[in-house]
Design a protein around this motif. Structure first.
Motif, mmCIF file in Angstrom:
data_model
loop_
_atom_site.group_PDB
_atom_site.id
_atom_site.type_symbol
_atom_site.label_atom_id
_atom_site.label_comp_id
_atom_site.label_asym_id
_atom_site.label_seq_id
_atom_site.Cartn_x
_atom_site.Cartn_y
_atom_site.Cartn_z
ATOM 1 N N GLY A 13 0.837 -1.200 0.000
ATOM 2 C CA GLY A 13 0.000 0.000 0.000
ATOM 3 C C GLY A 13 0.870 1.248 0.000
ATOM 4 N N GLY A 17 0.221 6.127 5.037
ATOM 5 C CA GLY A 17 0.861 5.185 5.963
ATOM 6 C C GLY A 17 1.998 4.466 5.267
ATOM 7 N N GLU A 36 1.962 -0.960 -4.787
ATOM 8 C CA GLU A 36 0.717 -0.169 -4.821
ATOM 9 C C GLU A 36 -0.036 -0.518 -6.096
ATOM 10 O OE1 GLU A 36 -1.225 2.216 -2.928
ATOM 11 O OE2 GLU A 36 -2.443 1.722 -4.686
ATOM 12 N N ARG A 38 -2.959 1.021 -7.235
ATOM 13 C CA ARG A 38 -3.806 2.071 -7.777
ATOM 14 C C ARG A 38 -3.248 2.674 -9.072
ATOM 15 N NH1 ARG A 38 -7.368 5.508 -4.888
ATOM 16 N NH2 ARG A 38 -6.746 4.482 -2.968
ATOM 17 N N GLY A 43 -2.321 6.971 -2.048
ATOM 18 C CA GLY A 43 -3.489 6.320 -1.445
ATOM 19 C C GLY A 43 -4.777 7.109 -1.565
ATOM 20 N N THR A 44 -5.692 6.814 -0.649
ATOM 21 C CA THR A 44 -6.985 7.501 -0.596
ATOM 22 C C THR A 44 -6.756 8.997 -0.434
ATOM 23 O OG1 THR A 44 -7.911 5.572 0.523
ATOM 24 C CG2 THR A 44 -9.159 7.626 0.709
ATOM 25 N N LYS A 54 -9.608 19.256 -0.346
ATOM 26 C CA LYS A 54 -9.139 20.578 0.081
ATOM 27 C C LYS A 54 -9.002 21.537 -1.102
ATOM 28 C CE LYS A 54 -9.808 18.860 3.237
ATOM 29 N NZ LYS A 54 -10.080 17.513 3.760
ATOM 30 N N ALA A 119 -0.512 -6.822 -4.292
ATOM 31 C CA ALA A 119 0.292 -7.721 -3.462
ATOM 32 C C ALA A 119 -0.613 -8.702 -2.728
ATOM 33 C CB ALA A 119 1.087 -6.902 -2.448
ATOM 34 N N GLY A 153 -5.143 0.339 3.914
ATOM 35 C CA GLY A 153 -6.103 1.437 4.008
ATOM 36 C C GLY A 153 -7.554 1.041 4.210
ATOM 37 N N ASP A 322 -5.334 3.102 8.259
ATOM 38 C CA ASP A 322 -6.789 2.910 8.299
ATOM 39 C C ASP A 322 -7.217 1.446 8.452
ATOM 40 O OD1 ASP A 322 -7.088 5.620 7.889
ATOM 41 O OD2 ASP A 322 -8.335 5.431 6.086
ATOM 42 N N MET A 328 -9.279 7.217 11.543
ATOM 43 C CA MET A 328 -8.886 7.076 10.125
ATOM 44 C C MET A 328 -8.448 8.435 9.603
ATOM 45 S SD MET A 328 -11.549 4.394 8.524
ATOM 46 C CE MET A 328 -11.367 2.630 8.810
ATOM 47 N N LEU A 329 -7.202 8.770 9.863
ATOM 48 C CA LEU A 329 -6.648 10.065 9.470
ATOM 49 C C LEU A 329 -5.274 9.857 8.853
ATOM 50 C CD1 LEU A 329 -7.571 12.092 12.678
ATOM 51 C CD2 LEU A 329 -8.532 12.428 10.392
ATOM 52 N N ALA A 330 -4.960 10.684 7.858
ATOM 53 C CA ALA A 330 -3.696 10.530 7.140
ATOM 54 C C ALA A 330 -2.496 10.737 8.064
ATOM 55 C CB ALA A 330 -3.649 11.523 5.987
HETATM 56 P P1 FAD Z 1 -4.935 4.562 2.095
HETATM 57 O O1 FAD Z 1 -4.661 5.987 1.892
HETATM 58 O O2 FAD Z 1 -6.313 4.065 1.877
HETATM 59 O O3 FAD Z 1 -3.916 3.788 1.151
HETATM 60 C C1 FAD Z 1 -3.923 2.414 0.998
HETATM 61 C C2 FAD Z 1 -3.381 2.075 -0.370
HETATM 62 O O4 FAD Z 1 -3.135 0.673 -0.424
HETATM 63 C C3 FAD Z 1 -4.361 2.367 -1.503
HETATM 64 O O5 FAD Z 1 -3.785 3.261 -2.445
HETATM 65 C C4 FAD Z 1 -4.647 1.010 -2.134
HETATM 66 O O6 FAD Z 1 -4.752 1.061 -3.541
HETATM 67 C C5 FAD Z 1 -3.427 0.215 -1.725
HETATM 68 N N1 FAD Z 1 -3.680 -1.233 -1.633
HETATM 69 C C6 FAD Z 1 -4.672 -1.854 -0.955
HETATM 70 N N2 FAD Z 1 -4.549 -3.192 -1.063
HETATM 71 C C7 FAD Z 1 -3.454 -3.415 -1.817
HETATM 72 C C8 FAD Z 1 -2.810 -4.584 -2.271
HETATM 73 N N3 FAD Z 1 -3.243 -5.812 -1.937
HETATM 74 N N4 FAD Z 1 -1.715 -4.458 -3.053
HETATM 75 C C9 FAD Z 1 -1.232 -3.234 -3.384
HETATM 76 N N5 FAD Z 1 -1.798 -2.086 -2.976
HETATM 77 C C10 FAD Z 1 -2.886 -2.177 -2.192
HETATM 78 N N6 FAD Z 1 -7.552 12.391 6.486
HETATM 79 C C11 FAD Z 1 -6.914 13.458 7.016
HETATM 80 O O7 FAD Z 1 -6.037 13.276 7.863
HETATM 81 N N7 FAD Z 1 -7.221 14.737 6.631
HETATM 82 C C12 FAD Z 1 -8.179 14.995 5.721
HETATM 83 O O8 FAD Z 1 -8.425 16.150 5.391
HETATM 84 C C13 FAD Z 1 -8.867 13.900 5.140
HETATM 85 N N8 FAD Z 1 -9.826 14.101 4.206
HETATM 86 C C14 FAD Z 1 -10.443 13.030 3.632
HETATM 87 C C15 FAD Z 1 -11.425 13.273 2.684
HETATM 88 C C16 FAD Z 1 -12.055 12.213 2.064
HETATM 89 C C17 FAD Z 1 -13.096 12.490 1.019
HETATM 90 C C18 FAD Z 1 -11.690 10.879 2.406
HETATM 91 C C19 FAD Z 1 -12.336 9.708 1.728
HETATM 92 C C20 FAD Z 1 -10.726 10.631 3.365
HETATM 93 C C21 FAD Z 1 -10.090 11.706 3.993
HETATM 94 N N9 FAD Z 1 -9.119 11.500 4.977
HETATM 95 C C22 FAD Z 1 -8.513 12.586 5.548
HETATM 96 C C23 FAD Z 1 -8.740 10.147 5.442
HETATM 97 C C24 FAD Z 1 -7.409 9.705 4.799
HETATM 98 O O9 FAD Z 1 -7.546 9.713 3.401
HETATM 99 C C25 FAD Z 1 -7.026 8.320 5.297
HETATM 100 O O10 FAD Z 1 -7.023 8.291 6.695
HETATM 101 C C26 FAD Z 1 -5.633 7.923 4.797
HETATM 102 O O11 FAD Z 1 -5.580 7.918 3.398
HETATM 103 C C27 FAD Z 1 -5.235 6.541 5.329
HETATM 104 O O12 FAD Z 1 -3.977 6.198 4.864
HETATM 105 P P2 FAD Z 1 -3.542 4.671 4.677
HETATM 106 O O13 FAD Z 1 -2.149 4.734 4.154
HETATM 107 O O14 FAD Z 1 -3.819 3.905 5.892
HETATM 108 O O15 FAD Z 1 -4.531 4.077 3.553
#
Ligand code: FAD
Length: 475
Positions: A13, A17, A36, A38, A43-44, A54, A119, A153, A322, A328-330
């Motif tokens: 991912g 994170g 990754e 996507r 990520g998200t 934003k 993966a 995520g 996440d 669930m925050l970046a």
């Molecule tokens: P993710 O960002 O979800 O990344 C996970 C990645 O793993 C994805 O790209 C996915 O494609 C990849 N993946 C999954 N499975 C596999 C696999 N098997 N093989 C390869 N790749 C894989 N948070 C904030 O802090 N501030 C904000 O202002 C904010 N605004 C937001 C607004 C919206 C509309 C949304 C939906 C969310 C918002 N968030 C915000 C939340 C934030 O996006 C998440 O908390 C953050 O992205 C989590 O990070 P992560 O790395 O855990 O997961």
């Protein structure tokens, strides 16, 4: 036979994170790879979350400011001010593109190998990568690795019985890319995502209706702040239907018919909207990971079970962001990414879960860190409150942007800061000072004795601290 590559650490991912964990692991000397699927890093958050939302929030705010307050600021606008939806979306897409490709550069700089693919686990030390179309490597690969960090995520939580077509019935992803501004936008969920997207379209002219099951908006916000937020958004044109349970929503050509009932009385009502946004939360995402192959444990809500060092049941496989516990925050995912890499390297890592700020980028912004009044009451902690309104802050007045206040909660005896809640201009930037104070155990007096530049909004933070243990000067 699959071709095999060997790494010390494989991160699954490339969200906030995962990409941060990969860079940190590489900086600590590990031969690191990040997988990754996507096609773009970030990520998200970067692709369909924090960053695009934003961009829309900032530009819709500017539009509204130009339209509504230019004249009183002495700026004459000749002709109409209008939104070009295509370019409005392009501005967002350009920011996203620049930032996601920036992470690829960071990977190169830090020598992180980037595999574009899905993966899945073969065993505890073997990851299969199935390449996506845009990958340079077209064949399946097998990665042999000592250590793994799972950072897969989350995804949008579906609403049972409501089918999302990302056109008329949308998730946050569809709401970020609407091709037209809907006349009416209904939103299920009065949490941060719903209220932020509602703010965007309300500023652009949509009539926004929030349908929320709970009796209040803002989820984990301090109660007083949530009420004030609701008051401000109502003034901006939001219609709030709280304590309402959505029963069904169906698309009929160009409209969506929504039925809902009062949680207390059971009284049924209906509503028509041009677009319906379903924003009831997000859930952990593990599809395609084949976690079953190694028997990874998940809790009732689908979160990967870990210990306080991010270890799954295998000490060589950690999990962050996440897809596991916590908000669930970046920025929370990023902190965990760094700590997980450090735990691997030297057995130490640090995330203070009592000090993770939350920000809602509405206008005025809402930001908070530490305890709410409701939490302090529930924990029987005696506290004192210090408040300072932006109407009494010179910079806010000069900016003609003085709605809201700073609220500081301190321990009644030690006067140590326990929580900070800001509703006002730039609250999201100002909350960093509260985080620093909280982290170092500052008292309200410690903050109040720090010289803050004049005229700045941050003086309101200083004055609220002064008010908490003594009296403010300017109010
Ligand atoms: P993710 O960002 O979800 O990344 C996970 C990645 O793993 C994805 O790209 C996915 O494609 C990849 N993946 C999954 N499975 C596999 C696999 N098997 N093989 C390869 N790749 C894989 N948070 C904030 O802090 N501030 C904000 O202002 C904010 N605004 C937001 C607004 C919206 C509309 C949304 C939906 C969310 C918002 N968030 C915000 C939340 C934030 O996006 C998440 O908390 C953050 O992205 C989590 O990070 P992560 O790395 O855990 O997961």
């Amino acid at each position: 036979f699959l071709s095999t590559k060997t790494h010390d650490v494989v991160v699954i991912g490339g969200g906030p994170g995962g990409y941060v964990a990969a860079i940190k692991a590489a900086q600590l000397g590990y031969n690191t790879a990040c997988v990754e699927k996507r096609g773009r890093l970030g990520g998200t958050c970067l692709n369909v979350g924090c960053i695009p939302s934003k961009s829309l929030l900032n530009n819709s705010h500017l539009y509204q400011e130009i339209k509504e307050s230019a004249a009183k600021r002495g700026i004459d606008i000749k002709g109409d001010v209008s939104v070009n939806v295509q370019n409005f979306q392009k501005a967002k897409d350009d920011s996203v593109k620049q930032l996601t490709s920036g992470i690829e550069m960071l990977f190169k700089k830090n020598k992180v190998t980037y595999y574009k693919g899905t993966a899945s686990f073969k065993d505890q030390n073997t990851i299969k990568v199935v390449p996506i179309e845009s990958a340079a490597e077209k064949e399946e690969l097998e990665l042999k690795t000592e250590k793994v960090i799972i950072a897969t995520g989350s995804e949008v939580t579906p609403f049972p019985g409501i089918e999302i077509d990302e056109e008329r019935i949308v998730s946050s992803t569809g709401a970020l890319s609407l091709k037209e501004i809907p006349k009416r936008l209904a939103i299920i969920g009065g949490g941060i995502i719903g209220l932020e997207m509602g703010s965007v379209y309300s500023r652009l002219g949509s009539k926004v209706t929030i349908l929320e099951f709970a009796p209040a908006i803002g989820a984990s916000m301090d109660g007083e702040i949530a009420k004030t937020t609701q008051k401000f958004l109502k003034k901006q044109g939001f219609d709030f239907k709280l304590g309402q349970k959505v029963v069904s929503a169906k698309r009929n050509n160009d409209v969506v018919d929504i039925e809902y009932e009062d949680v207390k009385t059971g009284k049924k009502e209906s509503l028509q909207s041009d677009v319906l946004l379903v924003a009831i939360g997000r859930r952990p995402y593990m599809q395609g990971l084949n976690a079953e192959a190694i028997g990874l444990e998940v809790d009732k809500r689908g979160r990967v079970v870990i210990d306080d060092q991010f270890n799954t049941k295998y000490p060589n496989i950690k999990c962050i962001g996440d897809v596991t516990f916590g908000p669930m925050l970046a920025h929370k995912a990023e902190e965990e990414g760094i700590a997980a890499a450090e735990f691997f390297k030297n057995g130490h890592g640090h995330v203070n879960y009592n000090n993770i700020p939350s920000v809602m980028y509405s206008h005025p912004e809402v930001a908070w860190v530490g305890k709410t009044e409701e939490q302090l009451k529930a924990e029987n902690i005696e506290y004192k409150i210090g408040k300072f309104p932006f109407i009494a802050n010179s910079r806010a007045k000069t900016n003609m942007d003085s709605e809201g206040f700073v609220k500081i909660l301190i321990d009644a005896k030690t006067e140590r800061i326990l929580g900070a809640h800001i509703i006002g201009p730039n609250a999201g930037e100002m909350i960093a000072e509260a985080g620093l104070a909280l982290e170092y155990g500052a008292s309200a007096e410690d903050v109040a004795r720090v010289c803050h530049a004049h005229p700045t909004l941050s003086e309101a933070f200083k004055e609220a601290n002064l008010a908490a243990f003594s009296k403010p000067i300017n109010f």
